[in-house]
Design a protein around this motif. Sequence first.
Motif, PDB file in Angstrom:
ATOM      1  N   GLY A  92       0.834  -1.067  -0.145  1.00  0.00           N
ATOM      2  CA  GLY A  92       0.019   0.054  -0.103  1.00  0.00           C
ATOM      3  C   GLY A  92       0.761   1.117  -0.234  1.00  0.00           C
ATOM      4  O   GLY A  92       1.945   1.144   0.187  1.00  0.00           O
ATOM      5  N   ALA A  93       0.114   2.476  -0.005  1.00  0.00           N
ATOM      6  CA  ALA A  93       0.585   3.782  -0.029  1.00  0.00           C
ATOM      7  C   ALA A  93       0.482   4.378   1.213  1.00  0.00           C
ATOM      8  O   ALA A  93      -0.621   4.315   1.711  1.00  0.00           O
ATOM      9  N   THR A  94       1.549   5.019   1.905  1.00  0.00           N
ATOM     10  CA  THR A  94       1.201   5.503   3.172  1.00  0.00           C
ATOM     11  C   THR A  94       1.327   6.914   2.861  1.00  0.00           C
ATOM     12  O   THR A  94       2.344   7.537   2.534  1.00  0.00           O
ATOM     13  N   PHE A  95       0.257   7.668   3.754  1.00  0.00           N
ATOM     14  CA  PHE A  95       0.241   9.097   3.662  1.00  0.00           C
ATOM     15  C   PHE A  95       0.739   9.641   5.202  1.00  0.00           C
ATOM     16  O   PHE A  95       0.040   9.050   6.192  1.00  0.00           O
ATOM     17  N   LEU A  96       1.507  10.662   5.192  1.00  0.00           N
ATOM     18  CA  LEU A  96       1.719  11.302   6.597  1.00  0.00           C
ATOM     19  C   LEU A  96       1.039  12.606   6.318  1.00  0.00           C
ATOM     20  O   LEU A  96       1.221  13.515   5.482  1.00  0.00           O
ATOM     21  N   ARG A  97      -0.169  12.740   7.274  1.00  0.00           N
ATOM     22  CA  ARG A  97      -0.740  13.974   7.466  1.00  0.00           C
ATOM     23  C   ARG A  97      -0.107  14.834   8.718  1.00  0.00           C
ATOM     24  O   ARG A  97      -0.020  14.036   9.726  1.00  0.00           O
ATOM     25  N   THR A  98       0.418  15.883   8.265  1.00  0.00           N
ATOM     26  CA  THR A  98       1.335  16.651   9.267  1.00  0.00           C
ATOM     27  C   THR A  98       0.504  17.137  10.286  1.00  0.00           C
ATOM     28  O   THR A  98      -0.808  17.232  10.217  1.00  0.00           O
TER      29      THR A  98
END
Length: 422
Positions: free
Chosen positions: A294-300
């Motif tokens: 999968g793809a990992t997003f970091l929401r800051t």
Amino acid sequence: MKFLHIWVLCGNNSTKQTIRKVTIQAFIILLIFSVTTVMCYSLFSYSPLLKINKHKLPFHDLTEPESFPSTSVKKCDIFSGEWVPNPEAPYYTNTTCWAIHEHQNCMKYGRPDTEFMKWRWKPYECELPIFNPLQFLEIMRGKSMAFVGDSLSRNHMQSMICLLSRVEWPVDVSYMNDFSFKQWKYSSYNFTMANFWTPHLVRARKAYSNSVLFNVYLDEFDETWITQIKEFDYVIINGGQWFLGPMVFYENLKVVGCQYCDLENVTHLNLYYGYRKTFRTVFKAINSLENFKGATFLRTFSPSHFENGVWNKGGNCVRTEPFKSNETKLKGHDLELHKIQLEEFIIAQKEGIKKGLKFMLLDTTQAMLLRPDGHPNRYGYWSDQNMTLYNDCVHWCLPGPIDIWSDFLLEMLKMNGVNSTC
């Protein structure tokens, strides 16, 4: 405007004492609202009436997905810009969406102004399309998305449920009756969305019952979510405010220090030690998962906006319009936490490339810094309620500014994994 600035102006404490009081109190208010959210969560989650959409909005303003090109061809930084008026917003209301938790239901509890809902984000060098639920669900057809983090992560998921409600309501398919995990399915699209409650991201537990002191194991994965996400196509990670509270840090099962703990013979570590170690462990955990594609997003980090005092000394957030970018700037612990996130993200992204994994930066910090008008403040409860409650300048009203998070997310998906700055 910020916590640190307020305490320096209003008290006679040293800088070290100032930071200590500020951070502990920021953490406590998040804990208070998280606990009260839990109290009403089961009612929100399991009523059979929630499956019925009695207020679905018309579709005349929705365009078929094919007509929405991506801005990625313009090589634009979508996270650098200003808030501009949007008279067409909001795209749902507190009466058309059941997914809004009580403490973010600002209009229900009497907020008198509505202009805070009528803004959109305008990048300096391009246009950011408003979230299109039809397009999003088509992109997500047959896929899955996990929101991992604290109550702001849940706030984000609820915003998305409301935005998607113009097309379809999800069915609750959670396999446990527990507020710490919720799973929803959009049957027509075979799209699953889940929320994992993990406020410290790594393994953590209260030092003792009814304590605000947490034992945080900086080098240990939180198995309640890390063992579950490998089947998900997209994972959105966030974490911030909970790291501002009292903690005892463990590594290799041994105490290595603490933050605001006042324990004898324990080294006091600064505000940022545990934060950096935590994100390093989290990203290492994701990169080490077998069969995860999968793809990992970091929401800051999402800043809070207390003014006129701290949260329990009259602090509030009564503004009714966004800041312009030249009216405020990221500073103090907000700046440092954001910097740490970016540094650890870059390290993880480089390691992920070696394994064929995607890491994408959902850099919402600057946009949210400019929205002091978007918090519930005192409009998360009835004013004559017979109990001690405090203003909430941490979470976000729905509808409200965090609906922009879905605008960002959809545009990034359309970029097909291109870096956040295109």
